[in-house]
Design a protein around this motif. Structure first.
Motif, PDB file in Angstrom:
ATOM      1  N   ASP A 133       0.819  -1.209   0.000  1.00  0.00           N
ATOM      2  CA  ASP A 133       0.000   0.000   0.000  1.00  0.00           C
ATOM      3  C   ASP A 133       0.853   1.259   0.000  1.00  0.00           C
ATOM      4  OD1 ASP A 133      -2.427   1.382   0.042  1.00  0.00           O
ATOM      5  OD2 ASP A 133      -2.443   1.499   2.230  1.00  0.00           O
ATOM      6  N   ASN A 134       2.014   1.178   0.638  1.00  0.00           N
ATOM      7  CA  ASN A 134       2.897   2.359   0.738  1.00  0.00           C
ATOM      8  C   ASN A 134       3.735   2.590  -0.520  1.00  0.00           C
ATOM      9  OD1 ASN A 134       2.059   3.042   3.333  1.00  0.00           O
ATOM     10  ND2 ASN A 134       3.548   1.684   4.306  1.00  0.00           N
ATOM     11  N   GLN A 135       3.733   1.618  -1.439  1.00  0.00           N
ATOM     12  CA  GLN A 135       4.483   1.786  -2.685  1.00  0.00           C
ATOM     13  C   GLN A 135       3.634   2.542  -3.715  1.00  0.00           C
ATOM     14  OE1 GLN A 135       6.354  -1.858  -4.140  1.00  0.00           O
ATOM     15  NE2 GLN A 135       6.398  -2.684  -2.062  1.00  0.00           N
ATOM     16  N   SER A 136       4.294   3.238  -4.613  1.00  0.00           N
ATOM     17  CA  SER A 136       3.575   4.080  -5.579  1.00  0.00           C
ATOM     18  C   SER A 136       2.904   3.268  -6.689  1.00  0.00           C
ATOM     19  CB  SER A 136       4.527   5.098  -6.201  1.00  0.00           C
ATOM     20  OG  SER A 136       5.628   4.438  -6.804  1.00  0.00           O
ATOM     21  N   GLY A 137       3.457   2.124  -7.032  1.00  0.00           N
ATOM     22  CA  GLY A 137       2.856   1.299  -8.080  1.00  0.00           C
ATOM     23  C   GLY A 137       3.363   1.650  -9.464  1.00  0.00           C
ATOM     24  N   ASP A 138       3.151   0.721 -10.400  1.00  0.00           N
ATOM     25  CA  ASP A 138       3.533   0.934 -11.797  1.00  0.00           C
ATOM     26  C   ASP A 138       2.614   1.993 -12.409  1.00  0.00           C
ATOM     27  OD1 ASP A 138       3.795   0.786 -14.597  1.00  0.00           O
ATOM     28  OD2 ASP A 138       4.388  -1.329 -14.508  1.00  0.00           O
ATOM     29  N   PRO A 139       3.173   3.100 -12.932  1.00  0.00           N
ATOM     30  CA  PRO A 139       2.337   4.178 -13.481  1.00  0.00           C
ATOM     31  C   PRO A 139       1.347   3.708 -14.540  1.00  0.00           C
ATOM     32  CG  PRO A 139       4.623   4.882 -13.343  1.00  0.00           C
ATOM     33  CD  PRO A 139       4.606   3.431 -13.007  1.00  0.00           C
ATOM     34  N   LYS A 140       1.730   2.688 -15.309  1.00  0.00           N
ATOM     35  CA  LYS A 140       0.828   2.180 -16.350  1.00  0.00           C
ATOM     36  C   LYS A 140      -0.453   1.629 -15.728  1.00  0.00           C
ATOM     37  CE  LYS A 140       1.567  -1.904 -18.105  1.00  0.00           C
ATOM     38  NZ  LYS A 140       2.120  -3.059 -18.862  1.00  0.00           N
ATOM     39  N   TRP A 141      -0.303   0.794 -14.679  1.00  0.00           N
ATOM     40  CA  TRP A 141      -1.470   0.195 -14.046  1.00  0.00           C
ATOM     41  C   TRP A 141      -2.224   1.214 -13.200  1.00  0.00           C
ATOM     42  CZ3 TRP A 141      -2.439  -3.470 -16.933  1.00  0.00           C
ATOM     43  CH2 TRP A 141      -1.518  -4.446 -17.297  1.00  0.00           C
ATOM     44  N   VAL A 142      -1.505   2.074 -12.532  1.00  0.00           N
ATOM     45  CA  VAL A 142      -2.147   3.118 -11.711  1.00  0.00           C
ATOM     46  C   VAL A 142      -3.073   3.971 -12.564  1.00  0.00           C
ATOM     47  CG1 VAL A 142      -1.702   5.269 -10.440  1.00  0.00           C
ATOM     48  CG2 VAL A 142      -0.361   3.218  -9.926  1.00  0.00           C
ATOM     49  N   ASP A 143      -2.600   4.332 -13.743  1.00  0.00           N
ATOM     50  CA  ASP A 143      -3.386   5.168 -14.657  1.00  0.00           C
ATOM     51  C   ASP A 143      -4.673   4.469 -15.080  1.00  0.00           C
ATOM     52  OD1 ASP A 143      -3.648   7.520 -16.406  1.00  0.00           O
ATOM     53  OD2 ASP A 143      -3.401   6.076 -18.021  1.00  0.00           O
ATOM     54  N   ILE A 144      -4.576   3.184 -15.440  1.00  0.00           N
ATOM     55  CA  ILE A 144      -5.754   2.437 -15.900  1.00  0.00           C
ATOM     56  C   ILE A 144      -6.735   2.210 -14.751  1.00  0.00           C
ATOM     57  CG2 ILE A 144      -6.546   0.245 -16.868  1.00  0.00           C
ATOM     58  CD1 ILE A 144      -3.869   0.095 -18.385  1.00  0.00           C
ATOM     59  N   ILE A 145      -6.207   1.883 -13.559  1.00  0.00           N
ATOM     60  CA  ILE A 145      -7.073   1.661 -12.394  1.00  0.00           C
ATOM     61  C   ILE A 145      -7.859   2.928 -12.070  1.00  0.00           C
ATOM     62  CG2 ILE A 145      -7.090   1.225  -9.905  1.00  0.00           C
ATOM     63  CD1 ILE A 145      -4.632  -0.638 -10.407  1.00  0.00           C
ATOM     64  N   GLU A 146      -7.186   4.070 -12.101  1.00  0.00           N
ATOM     65  CA  GLU A 146      -7.858   5.340 -11.799  1.00  0.00           C
ATOM     66  C   GLU A 146      -9.019   5.607 -12.750  1.00  0.00           C
ATOM     67  OE1 GLU A 146      -4.955   8.441 -11.772  1.00  0.00           O
ATOM     68  OE2 GLU A 146      -4.434   8.122  -9.665  1.00  0.00           O
TER      69      GLU A 146
END
Length: 476
Positions: A133-146
């Motif tokens: 939860d404290n990690q930022s995550g892969d921007p590719k997946w973060v963008d799609i999830i949002e």
């Protein structure tokens, strides 16, 4: 191979609309905004949390359980959860029967956590979710999830507010999964699964149950290529030949591939298809008995919609058949009817595994080896527990709130402690009585007078009513 089921908005590996204007950091919004429009405070919320939409509660689609029956079921489930390993080892048939009757709403989240093995996973991986939860995550997946957050149950009060707490937790769970399984990443069909879980449990528990569903119940479903779901589509089609020959012949005549009508059903575990009361009953059985429940639901719907020549008169082509399967008649999805049909349909784990091996051979002949090597499928809670036997420590319940009833019988030790406390209390009272005159002299404010007899009676009466209510409540 179809990656998108036309007409239902389920683009499995991505989407095109952003939740926020600036992408990252935009998850925190106004709780009064529902996908860009204001929430009316006067809107009625049903007992499941829906403000509207097709899945809002209706007496036509659900059955009511008498309150005394519900309390009895709660007591039985509390007993099972307190000795979960013994019940699963020696009385699994009774656990299955109680899941078929429906898990009490107050205990559904905890029961799902135990059935899926998520409780054991959480205990064996303490701090893992917080780390992810404290990690930022892969921007590719973060963008799609949002982009996908606002699509999940927009009529439910938990997810209605754009950037509200429900959408924030959903983002956390889905992002954590992409970090937990970076080779899989994110699939859009995981979002409704996670959302259903979040309606019943905290984010960390929802994460571990999602992990179990993706890895044990439906392995390979959310991997690139969707090979596992295509194989299960062929299994469903083969089983339909036995369950409803007219429906099978009709689909074969019009060359209607299973992937076109069953993808959303199975990948979302019918959470976007059925009335909510039916969704919960299906999930109770699915998490207990495994994927055979999804096959049974699919077979029941196909049989009911396409199972006779009379019903087939309305759909003479592929397009008409697809339209029919997109609009299942309400009477076939009604909770009591659907659950009875599911339980009466004789499709077992052996039937599914036998057909799975047959379809796997055909797949290799036509497509070669599978690109995605998935772990073997676990058929329900008993199989999961047998594969990874938990310790008693892993199954120990850790409630966040413990409420002791003042009416509960006390042990000898507790009575001794109470006697000691009583003696101490009397000594303190005697000391206060001796000091009272001096306190009155030093205190410029007189002590409050005794309440009036009327007020005293009212207070005692209210207190008794409160104790009475404690007897009947189930504290979780």
């Amino acid at each position: 191979m179809a990656k998108t089921e036309q007409g239902n908005g389920l683009d499995m590996r991505g989407s095109t609309e952003k939740l926020t204007d600036n992408g990252k950091g935009g998850l925190y919004g106004s709780d009064t905004e529902v996908n860009g429009s204001a929430i009316s405070g006067e809107e009625q919320v049903d007992k499941y949390g829906f403000r509207g939409g097709a899945q809002q509660f209706s007496t036509d689609s659900a059955e009511e359980i008498p309150i005394d029956v519900l309390r009895q079921r709660e007591a039985k489930w509390l007993e099972m959860l307190n000795s979960w390993d013994k019940w699963m080892a020696k009385k699994h048939k009774k656990v299955k029967e109680r899941c078929q009757k429906g898990i009490p709403p107050s205990l559904r989240g905890r029961a799902w956590l135990y059935l899926s093995g998520g409780k054991v996973k959480r205990e064996q991986n303490q701090g893992k979710f917080e780390e992810l939860d404290n990690q930022s995550g892969d921007p590719k997946w973060v963008d799609i999830i949002e982009r996908d957050l606002h699509r999940q149950f927009p009529f439910h009060e938990m997810f209605a507010a754009r950037g509200g707490h429900g959408q924030q937790d959903l983002f956390r769970v889905l992002k954590a999964y992409t970090l937990h399984r970076p080779e899989e990443g994110y699939c859009q069909a995981q979002a409704p699964i996670a959302a259903v879980l979040l309606m019943h449990m905290p984010a960390e528990d929802a994460f571990w149950v999602l992990v179990q569903i993706c890895e044990k119940y439906l392995p390979g479903y959310y991997s690139t290529g969707l090979e596992a779901i295509q194989l299960d589509g062929e299994i469903l089609y083969a089983l339909l030949r036995r369950v409803s020959p007219p429906a099978h012949r009709h689909l074969k005549r019009h060359k209607l591939e299973p992937i076109l009508y069953m993808t959303e059903w199975f990948m979302c575990a019918f959470s976007r298809t059925l009335p909510w009361a039916s969704v919960l009953r299906v999930w109770d059985m699915f998490l207990c008995e495994g994927v055979k429940i999804l096959f049974r639901v699919g077979l029941v719907l196909l049989k009911c919609m396409l199972g006779s020549q009379e019903k087939l008169k309305a759909c003479q082509g592929l397009y008409e058949t697809m339209e029919l399967l997109r609009a299942i008649k309400p009477q076939y999805m009604q909770e009591k009817f659907l659950v009875n049909e599911i339980m009466e349909l004789s499709v077992s784990e052996k039937d599914i595994e036998k057909e799975h091996h047959a379809q796997l051979r055909r797949w290799k002949e036509t497509h070669g080896d599978l690109c995605c090597k998935s772990p073997p499928r676990m058929h329900g809670a008993k199989a999961i527990m047998a594969a990874e036997p938990p310790s008693r420590h892993d199954l120990r319940q850790r409630p966040t709130i413990i409420v002791e009833s003042p009416l509960a019988p006390k042990t000898d030790g507790e009575q001794t402690e109470d006697a000691k406390e009583s003696r101490k209390s009397n000594e303190v009272k005697q000391q206060k009585t001796i000091l009272l005159p001096q306190e009155i002299v030093n205190n410029p404010y007189p002590p409050p007078s005794e309440p009036s007899p009327l007020l005293k009676d009212t207070t005692i009466q209210a207190s008794k009513e409160s104790l009475s209510s404690l007897e009947h409540d189930t504290y979780l």
